[in-house]
Design an enzyme around this catalytic site. Sequence first.
Site, PDB file in Angstrom:
ATOM      1  N   SER A 146       0.645  -1.023  -0.143  1.00  0.00           N
ATOM      2  CA  SER A 146      -0.003   0.071   0.024  1.00  0.00           C
ATOM      3  C   SER A 146       0.819   1.325   0.022  1.00  0.00           C
ATOM      4  O   SER A 146       1.568   1.575  -0.987  1.00  0.00           O
ATOM      5  CB  SER A 146      -0.967  -0.131   1.084  1.00  0.00           C
ATOM      6  OG  SER A 146      -2.068   0.984   1.174  1.00  0.00           O
ATOM      7  N   LYS A 165      -0.692  -4.392  -3.156  1.00  0.00           N
ATOM      8  CA  LYS A 165      -2.033  -3.857  -2.855  1.00  0.00           C
ATOM      9  C   LYS A 165      -2.252  -2.603  -3.198  1.00  0.00           C
ATOM     10  O   LYS A 165      -1.678  -1.495  -2.806  1.00  0.00           O
ATOM     11  CB  LYS A 165      -2.345  -4.059  -1.246  1.00  0.00           C
ATOM     12  CG  LYS A 165      -3.769  -3.521  -0.833  1.00  0.00           C
ATOM     13  CD  LYS A 165      -3.933  -3.572   0.497  1.00  0.00           C
ATOM     14  CE  LYS A 165      -5.571  -3.404   1.081  1.00  0.00           C
ATOM     15  NZ  LYS A 165      -5.981  -2.026   0.321  1.00  0.00           N
ATOM     16  N   ASP A 181      10.346   6.004  -9.987  1.00  0.00           N
ATOM     17  CA  ASP A 181       9.682   6.728 -11.222  1.00  0.00           C
ATOM     18  C   ASP A 181      10.509   8.166 -11.253  1.00  0.00           C
ATOM     19  O   ASP A 181      10.905   8.654 -12.430  1.00  0.00           O
ATOM     20  CB  ASP A 181       8.404   7.148 -11.075  1.00  0.00           C
ATOM     21  CG  ASP A 181       7.533   5.904 -11.104  1.00  0.00           C
ATOM     22  OD1 ASP A 181       7.946   5.102 -11.837  1.00  0.00           O
ATOM     23  OD2 ASP A 181       6.336   5.862 -10.880  1.00  0.00           O
TER      24      ASP A 181
END
Length: 698
Positions: free
Chosen positions: A466, A491, A477
């Site tokens: 999460s 998740k 990124d």
Amino acid sequence: MTKRFAQPFIAALALTLSLGASSVSATLAPAPVHSQTLLDVVTALQQGHYNQVTFDDRLSSAVLDQYLSILDPERSYFYADDITEFEAFRSQLDDDILAGKSNAAFVIFNRYQERRSERIDYILTQLQHAEWDFTRDESLPTSRSEAPWPDGTAEMNDIWRKRLKSAVLSLKLADKTTDEARDILLKRYKNQKQRIEQAKNDDVFESFVNALTHEFDPHTQYFSPQGSENFEINMSLSLEGIGAVLQAENDQTKVVRLVPAGPADKSGQIKPADIIIGVGQGEDGEIEDVVGMRLDDVVGKIRGPKGTIVRLEIIPADAVDRQKRKIIKIERNKVKLEEQAARKRVLELTRDGKPYRLGVIEVPTFYIDFAALQSGDPNYKSTTRDVEKLINELRAEDIDGLVMDLRNNGGGSLREANELIGLFIQRGPTVQIRDATGRVDILGDFNPKVAWDGPLAVIVNRLSASASEIFAGAIQDYSRGIIVGNRTFGKGTVQTLQPIDHGQVKLTHAKFYRISGDSTQHRGVEPDISFPSLYSTEDIGESALDKALPWDQVRPVRHGRFPSLSPFMQQLIERHQKRTEQDPDFVFMRKQVAHLAEQKDASTLTLNETKLRAEQAKNEAWMLQAENERRAGLGLPPISQLSEADDNLPTDEQGRPINPEAEAILAESGEILLDLINLSISHTASNLPRRNSALPAE
């Protein structure tokens, strides 16, 4: 291994339709309140769930299969003839559900109760009179989840004869006599016989509705009023318990995750995927067998007053011998927020004769004291505030790089994940959230303040979930740091609790996406450099959950990037591989992973005592040899039995046992970060963000 939806307890459903001469009178039936409740659940699913599922014959068929799987996952209660009769409901359930009817579910459940009673009577008779020949060469399938349903009484009796023989043999290998095993199993099945009569209408209704909600996704769930009341206490055991999230799996109780800084976590003796088969009270109370017990009953036995002792008999998830049991002792306590706080340490490494100091910050969870924040307390605790303070302290200690350790971090506050990312970038988007209508919201960091602009590594593992995945994904990124460890949990969905008149519904209403456009759902975050993992993706993680929402993509968000790590990546991987090829801890971990994979591939279990004991001795000898080879490589003295390794583990400042494999992973993560620092220096200063560097615009 087939995955199934785990319920807090197994119950079921009913119908006023006759199923032939073999049908018995229903002992349980829908209550008047259940009709409106079912309609309320349907409305919540249709209006609020992310996954738009059509109520049609396909859904009806899937609900029937799921319900049968909840009741009889190993296909060892219902007969083939029962299943044939239930086919009358296959295309009917969707219409019944839309009309607020759950009668069919109760008919199936009452038949299930009848079959359970028959099986337990058979077992009790066998236990009182049977003798077992453990010299015969016969075996038991490790799973019947995909097997045909039994054709008749003779086939069913043979399945249960072998199951009972296996249970007796397992207890014999746990140093019980045949008579002691007989007594333990008599008590187990007599208790199960009593529990058959304890099923309530609400239990049955809850299970049926959850067969429906499971078709939307595995995190969507209905809680009856009793289930709602016990949800937090029963599932987390956080109130004067051990701090472990449990679920029922077949007849056993499985550890799903540990509450950070809870008694179980701090003990270092129990891990996710471990199976609890017995519970004892106090230092020397008798271990009570809990196989086949309702989950809420197991939880009740584990929970208790602060400061008292509970003893658990477990089958470790990483045991090379699945017959092996282990008894652990945990002192019950409450989990305190301050004990879940981020903490720091300094990792000292030497490279080419030069000393390096790497800061390590462990983040067990993404927390925030909302009550203090809302009351205006300027000193409220939060992950970001604590981490920023720790970074400042580490900078004062003149560290060369920083390692963020997110292993076993199951997530928490989305706000904190977003703000924590902001400590490492000047500004920019951090995560995307798409709702059921397709609208995408973008969260980001708009504060140009940066707490750490030097070399960065992030460690994750299969239990990082999460919010942890949002943080690791954003760092990756932005090319802000290197991600090492294992593929994360996966998740990438958001749940909310919606009260209804009779209970509440936990609904999945949105999905997370990285700024690259990739979902964290199902696939998780793939590290730049992977380490060995004892957690199988078949057993742990979103991909192990039946009906998990799929991975997909949205449009990427324009964002800046730090100088790419890609020019160094191949060299980093090669150096890591060369270094760990001879590292005793990594060699040991890779051997253990391969050996566990071989064990899981076995489709049958022998019921021949001599052969089973030989397999057990072989596994123990293998593990002892592997451990001693590791110890020799580390310059440690050999041990004569495996328990010596566990008994002599060092502890940290909080008294928690230090896992040698976990420490080896941290040390290697530090080495990789040093590789990155040195490669950067040897090429050009612009290839790696250094102190006072700026985030270039795209």
